[in-house]
Design a protein around this motif. Structure first.
Motif, mmCIF file in Angstrom:
data_model
loop_
_atom_site.group_PDB
_atom_site.id
_atom_site.type_symbol
_atom_site.label_atom_id
_atom_site.label_comp_id
_atom_site.label_asym_id
_atom_site.label_seq_id
_atom_site.Cartn_x
_atom_site.Cartn_y
_atom_site.Cartn_z
ATOM 1 N N TYR A 270 35.129 -11.990 24.605
ATOM 2 C CA TYR A 270 35.904 -13.220 24.774
ATOM 3 C C TYR A 270 37.365 -12.860 24.532
ATOM 4 O O TYR A 270 37.753 -12.496 23.421
ATOM 5 C CB TYR A 270 35.414 -14.253 23.764
ATOM 6 N N THR A 271 38.196 -12.956 25.570
ATOM 7 C CA THR A 271 39.594 -12.522 25.518
ATOM 8 C C THR A 271 40.529 -13.708 25.694
ATOM 9 O O THR A 271 40.333 -14.526 26.596
ATOM 10 C CB THR A 271 39.872 -11.482 26.621
ATOM 11 N N VAL A 272 41.548 -13.814 24.833
ATOM 12 C CA VAL A 272 42.552 -14.865 24.939
ATOM 13 C C VAL A 272 43.918 -14.217 25.130
ATOM 14 O O VAL A 272 44.122 -13.047 24.798
ATOM 15 C CB VAL A 272 42.554 -15.775 23.694
ATOM 16 N N PRO A 280 47.547 -21.501 26.320
ATOM 17 C CA PRO A 280 46.897 -20.190 26.274
ATOM 18 C C PRO A 280 45.723 -20.161 27.246
ATOM 19 O O PRO A 280 45.185 -21.208 27.624
ATOM 20 C CB PRO A 280 46.407 -20.096 24.822
ATOM 21 N N ALA A 281 45.319 -18.956 27.625
ATOM 22 C CA ALA A 281 44.209 -18.791 28.566
ATOM 23 C C ALA A 281 43.138 -17.902 27.953
ATOM 24 O O ALA A 281 43.387 -17.177 26.981
ATOM 25 C CB ALA A 281 44.709 -18.194 29.885
ATOM 26 N N PRO A 305 42.857 -29.867 26.789
ATOM 27 C CA PRO A 305 43.523 -28.561 26.804
ATOM 28 C C PRO A 305 44.306 -28.303 25.519
ATOM 29 O O PRO A 305 44.777 -29.228 24.861
ATOM 30 C CB PRO A 305 44.465 -28.650 28.004
ATOM 31 N N MET A 306 44.425 -27.030 25.159
ATOM 32 C CA MET A 306 45.250 -26.610 24.028
ATOM 33 C C MET A 306 46.641 -26.247 24.537
ATOM 34 O O MET A 306 46.789 -25.716 25.640
ATOM 35 C CB MET A 306 44.643 -25.390 23.348
ATOM 36 N N GLY A 307 47.649 -26.517 23.710
ATOM 37 C CA GLY A 307 49.022 -26.191 24.082
ATOM 38 C C GLY A 307 49.549 -25.019 23.282
ATOM 39 O O GLY A 307 49.236 -24.860 22.102
ATOM 40 N N ASN A 308 50.388 -24.201 23.928
ATOM 41 C CA ASN A 308 51.007 -23.060 23.243
ATOM 42 C C ASN A 308 52.195 -22.577 24.065
ATOM 43 O O ASN A 308 52.087 -22.415 25.280
ATOM 44 C CB ASN A 308 50.001 -21.915 23.091
ATOM 45 N N PRO A 309 53.364 -22.345 23.433
ATOM 46 C CA PRO A 309 54.501 -21.787 24.160
ATOM 47 C C PRO A 309 54.279 -20.293 24.411
ATOM 48 O O PRO A 309 53.173 -19.790 24.241
ATOM 49 C CB PRO A 309 55.673 -22.043 23.212
ATOM 50 N N ARG A 310 55.338 -19.588 24.777
ATOM 51 C CA ARG A 310 55.220 -18.141 24.982
ATOM 52 C C ARG A 310 55.259 -17.464 23.611
ATOM 53 O O ARG A 310 56.234 -16.851 23.203
ATOM 54 C CB ARG A 310 56.336 -17.626 25.887
ATOM 55 N N ALA A 311 54.171 -17.622 22.905
ATOM 56 C CA ALA A 311 54.007 -17.097 21.552
ATOM 57 C C ALA A 311 52.589 -16.561 21.446
ATOM 58 O O ALA A 311 51.697 -16.979 22.181
ATOM 59 C CB ALA A 311 54.250 -18.185 20.522
#
Length: 605
Positions: A270-272, A280-281, A305-311
């Motif tokens: 399982y890769t994120v 995130p994906a 959906p989950m939210g995440n910036p470029r972090a």
């Protein structure tokens, strides 16, 4: 002596009024906050200045070994090098830094450590052997490693190379495949059969490293003998997936990087990873990494959906086979900002994937304008959990409250009303009078918090329709009303926010996601006002308002740094029952965790 200013500020996607005080009172807040979630209360690690990827191995003798990238310069400085430090008291104190690689050209960057059953520790990193400049230098290969057989006190003089197969993204870079550009933020996964190191290849379009965002893909280095062989020259590696393209979804934009993985109990990988699209994906391999599914947006158990910036979004599998996911819970796209606070979601394995809980605040910086924390690590020892994070020039260790973790993992099963901290519990009979006594709420400026819980059934939904109010002549209180687009709204004021003419300012309002209320439907609503982290969140029917991709970037908001208490007449008035029928009101003199709000919803009316 207080000074008041009407100061417009953009914070968490909300246009708010901010009250500024003198430095003396600001210092009071900074020194009195003992909340373990506040990063200032963590245990500091030694650094030269810049600090990144401080990852910890618990050695066979029980000591901790941390490897990190540090330098006396900045993130891409030529002085970057890999160092080690040890702790013998679970992160409270650390030994002086020792070099794994010396400072200076060629740089060594982005260390990820791996411990074998024998106790040997390997550390893998980028080594700028070909002296590329700038960003290209710290992202260049080869992928090297050294090892230690004395728990990280000394390291092999020889460095060893992990062979990296050329793929299309390498042939597309400025060197036409002569060089690889990549990095890993993934502390390797170890099973009883193999070790796995997940990394990201990137496309660089010129030797200086410009074009960094042109493309990214994920790969995994797998070794079936690294856990047992004594001669490091004999370690064998396979690069997965087997295709000429790595883990990537073209629909998710150019930036797809910082891949990291866990091995599920059934053997699935399982890769994120991060994107710059505001989320995130993740992707799953069911055949040992040969093929991965098309990446999807990370989501909670309800599909939200989950939210995440470029972090950096980081996943962890616990010793008990449960999962944690570190992210930043906002949909801020095309930005490195938005890393404060950091949130966790708890995961349970089901049908070869992971079902994720509603999130909790894990760590925060008291400064709302701080860049934030990232590149975390999870440390487990003797049934306890710690987090490590870095702000690029500071790195710290933080003990984690086990109740926070267990609450997330048990969100689907706990169906009991939380009793700790209740200061008002009013049922429908008590509410019929239209006005009831209301308890004193804690002072937010001192780190206090509160929660207001409602069970209600709306009639006609009209924006601005008042549900309850505690406001009085001092202009202090809370008010709950219907927001635009069938949302629910909380308004607060401490009675001290005035302009230079002494006129009261508007206070602050916090609004849920749209369309959470339906006419004639019974709803459960919890407003969580966390005075320590200065975060207000809203949970409706067991779901935290988070915002959404392409729309509202933040579902939660920040309380003014110097907001005080809301106590005025100590009475609460309610709307006419034919408009919105209120079945129950509970008030707590502390903030509730998200999981506690969900438990109250699960318990029912």
């Amino acid at each position: 002596m207080k000074k008041h200013f009407d100061c417009r500020l953009k914070a968490c996607g909300l246009s708010v009024l901010m009250l500024l005080y003198t430095g003396a009172e600001a210092q009071y807040i900074a020194t009195r906050n003992s909340d373990p979630r506040c990063i200032e209360n963590g245990y500091p690690l030694p650094t030269e200045h810049y600090a990144d990827q401080p990852y910890v191995i618990v050695c066979n003798d029980g000591s901790w070994l941390c490897t990190m990238t540090t330098s006396s310069g900045t993130e891409y400085a030529y002085m970057n090098h890999i160092v080690a430090t040890k702790s013998y008291d679970q992160g409270k104190t650390w030994t002086a830094l020792s070099d794994v690689e010396t400072s200076g050209v060629p740089q060594s960057s982005w260390a990820v450590p791996l411990k074998t059953p024998s106790g040997r520790v390997y550390v893998f990193y980028n080594y700028n052997q070909n002296r590329h400049p700038g960003l290209a230098g710290v992202m260049s290969g080869p992928f090297m490693f050294k090892y230690s057989d004395d728990n990280g006190k000394t390291w092999s003089e020889k460095r060893y190379e992990v062979p990296m197969r050329k793929t299309q993204i390498d042939r597309d870079n400025f060197s036409k495949g002569k060089y690889n550009f990549f990095w890993s933020i993934d502390k390797p996964d170890v099973t009883d059969k193999a070790a796995y190191i997940t990394f990201s290849k990137i496309l660089l379009t010129n030797p200086e490293g410009k074009g960094f965002a042109s493309r990214g893909e994920g790969y995994i280095m797998k070794s079936s003998n690294s856990l047992t062989v004594k001669n490091a020259d004999d370690i064998k590696w396979d690069m997965l997936p087997e295709a000429d393209t790595g883990i990537n979804n073209p629909a998710f934009g150019k930036v797809q990087e910082e891949h990291n993985s866990v091995i599920l109990g059934n053997g699935n990988i399982y890769t994120v990873y991060r994107t710059e699209e505001g989320f995130p994906a993740y992707a799953v391999s069911r055949d040992g990494g040969k093929i991965f599914s098309q990446p999807r947006i990370m989501h909670y158990a309800n599909g939200q959906p989950m939210g995440n910036p470029r972090a950096c979004p980081k996943i962890h599998r616990t010793a008990e086979g449960k999962y944690l996911f570190w992210f930043h819970n906002n949909f801020r796209d095309h930005s490195y900002q938005g890393r404060n606070p950091a949130w966790l979601s708890g995961g349970i394995e089901k049908d070869g994937e992971i079902v994720w809980s509603q999130p909790e605040i894990a760590l925060y910086d008291n400064d709302p304008e701080a860049f934030g924390m990232s590149y975390p690590d999870f440390i487990e020892q003797n049934g306890k959990m710690w987090l490590i994070e870095t702000q690029k020039n500071k790195a710290r260790v933080h003990p984690v409250d086990p109740d926070l973790l267990n609450g997330m993992w048990a969100q689907n099963t706990v169906k009991k009303v939380v009793r700790e901290g209740i200061i008002l519990d009013a049922g429908s009979e008590m509410l019929q009078s239209g006005t009831i006594p209301f308890p004193a709420l804690p002072d937010l400026i001192k780190g206090g918090g509160f929660a207001v819980e409602l069970w209600l059934t709306p009639g006609d939904l009209k924006a601005g329709q008042k549900i309850l109010s505690t406001f009085g002549p001092k202009h202090k209180g809370i008010e709950v009303s219907v927001g635009d687009s069938n949302a629910i709204k909380l308004h607060i004021h401490d009675g001290e926010m005035r302009d230079s003419d002494g006129k009261f300012l508007n206070g602050q309002s916090f609004v849920s996601d749209a369309n959470v209320l339906s006419k004639g439907k019974k709803h459960h609503i919890v407003f969580i006002v966390d005075g320590a982290s200065k975060i207000v969140s809203i949970v409706v029917d067991g779901i935290l308002s988070d915002g959404n991709p392409g729309g509202r970037k933040y579902g939660w908001g920040r309380v003014h740094t110097f907001m005080r208490d809301m106590n005025d007449t100590y009475k609460c008035t309610f709307n006419a029952p034919q408009e919105i029928k209120i079945h129950r009101v509970r008030v707590y003199d502390r903030y509730l965790r998200t999981s506690e709000a969900v438990a109250n919803f699960n318990a029912g009316l």
